[in-house]
Design an enzyme around this catalytic site. Sequence first.
Site, short mmCIF file in Angstrom:
data_model
loop_
_atom_site.label_atom_id
_atom_site.label_comp_id
_atom_site.label_asym_id
_atom_site.label_seq_id
_atom_site.Cartn_x
_atom_site.Cartn_y
_atom_site.Cartn_z
N HIS A 1 46.24 45.54 40.14
CA HIS A 1 44.96 46.20 39.94
C HIS A 1 44.61 47.04 41.15
O HIS A 1 45.27 47.00 42.17
CB HIS A 1 43.85 45.20 39.58
CG HIS A 1 43.47 44.25 40.68
ND1 HIS A 1 44.33 43.29 41.18
CD2 HIS A 1 42.31 44.10 41.39
CE1 HIS A 1 43.72 42.60 42.13
NE2 HIS A 1 42.49 43.08 42.27
N HIS B 1 42.13 47.32 43.41
CA HIS B 1 41.37 46.98 44.62
C HIS B 1 42.17 47.27 45.89
O HIS B 1 43.39 47.11 45.93
CB HIS B 1 40.92 45.52 44.60
CG HIS B 1 39.76 45.28 43.67
ND1 HIS B 1 39.47 44.04 43.14
CD2 HIS B 1 38.83 46.14 43.18
CE1 HIS B 1 38.39 44.15 42.36
NE2 HIS B 1 37.99 45.40 42.37
N ASP C 1 44.68 38.92 40.73
CA ASP C 1 43.38 38.26 40.91
C ASP C 1 42.80 37.79 39.58
O ASP C 1 41.59 37.67 39.43
CB ASP C 1 42.39 39.19 41.62
CG ASP C 1 42.72 39.40 43.09
OD1 ASP C 1 43.72 38.81 43.56
OD2 ASP C 1 42.00 40.17 43.75
N HIS D 1 45.79 35.62 46.19
CA HIS D 1 45.06 35.12 47.36
C HIS D 1 45.32 33.62 47.59
O HIS D 1 45.54 32.87 46.64
CB HIS D 1 43.55 35.30 47.18
CG HIS D 1 43.11 36.72 47.21
ND1 HIS D 1 42.68 37.34 48.37
CD2 HIS D 1 43.03 37.65 46.24
CE1 HIS D 1 42.36 38.59 48.09
NE2 HIS D 1 42.55 38.81 46.80
N HIS E 1 38.46 40.45 36.03
CA HIS E 1 38.23 40.76 37.44
C HIS E 1 37.97 42.27 37.58
O HIS E 1 36.98 42.70 38.18
CB HIS E 1 39.45 40.32 38.23
CG HIS E 1 39.39 40.59 39.70
ND1 HIS E 1 38.55 39.92 40.54
CD2 HIS E 1 40.09 41.46 40.47
CE1 HIS E 1 38.73 40.37 41.78
NE2 HIS E 1 39.65 41.30 41.76
N ASP F 1 42.63 45.72 48.59
CA ASP F 1 43.48 44.66 49.15
C ASP F 1 44.73 44.41 48.29
O ASP F 1 45.48 43.45 48.54
CB ASP F 1 42.69 43.37 49.36
CG ASP F 1 42.15 42.78 48.07
OD1 ASP F 1 41.63 43.53 47.24
OD2 ASP F 1 42.26 41.56 47.89
N HIS F 2 44.98 45.29 47.31
CA HIS F 2 46.22 45.22 46.53
C HIS F 2 47.00 46.52 46.56
O HIS F 2 48.19 46.54 46.24
CB HIS F 2 45.92 44.78 45.09
CG HIS F 2 45.32 43.40 45.04
ND1 HIS F 2 46.02 42.29 44.66
CD2 HIS F 2 44.07 42.96 45.41
CE1 HIS F 2 45.24 41.22 44.78
NE2 HIS F 2 44.05 41.61 45.23
FE FE Z 1 42.21 40.70 45.76
ZN ZN Z 2 40.84 42.18 43.42
#
Ligand code: FE
Ligand code: ZN
Length: 252
Positions: free
Chosen positions: A54, A56, A131, A169, A112, A58-59
């Site tokens: 996805h 985001h 996530d 995570h 999410h 942090d990905h």
């Molecule tokens: Fe994440």
């Molecule tokens: Zn995420």
Amino acid sequence: MPAEIVLVPCLSDNYAVLLHEGDTTVLVDAPEAKPILDALRERNWRLTDILITHKHADHVGGLPELWNDYRATVYGPKDEAQHIPGLDVPLSEGDVAKIGPWSFETIATPGHTKGHVVFFEPREKWLFAGDTLFAMGCGRLFEDTPEAMWRSLSKLAKLPNETRVWCGHEYTLSNAKFCASILPGDVAIAERLKKIEAARAKGEPTVPSTIGAEKATNVFLRAAEDKVAAAVGLDGDAAAVFAELRDRKNRG
Ligand code: FE
Ligand code: ZN
């Protein structure tokens, strides 16, 4: 030669995964470049392909810097294409990414984010859950309804019990404590919580999990059980129980 799998801790609590067999090296999610580049160089692996779950940061945040060294083929959710820098192969529900010896099936898991996808490799029985599904937990609902997320998680619960699950995570200890707070008398949850506490005390990862372990101990996947409904003061409707659990976890 079986595949080699390397879990790469990134940022404060993210995981990326490297899969390697022969000339093929696949990265799942790209939180940041440095630890991924280090892991590749250490093993003399050339990154060939990247799967993104996805949009985001942090990905996907590591993608531009990874290109300085490797212009790997990037696969990711079609519905989030405009947010994924350099996406080469947009994927939707049912699409299969054939990469080296593997066939990654795309499963759409809105919740999410609306466009979130996960990847299942049926021969190896690997699930890369991003996530959507965490060990003893699930992602926060930023863009979709509890009903949508419940449907997404229900799809994943149908995968074989022995499927290994890598998530995005290391949230497992907090998730396990939450599960134990909902079902304090549950032996399977209590035993897993103990193992997780021991692993985290040694700084060890709790990932990968399995679908079987999640179905037994993750209260979010158990929202259809009467016991779980009763524990949150509801009866029946699994999606409503799931929504209440997600709310309580957010407040906790
Ligand atoms: Fe994440
Ligand atoms: Zn995420």
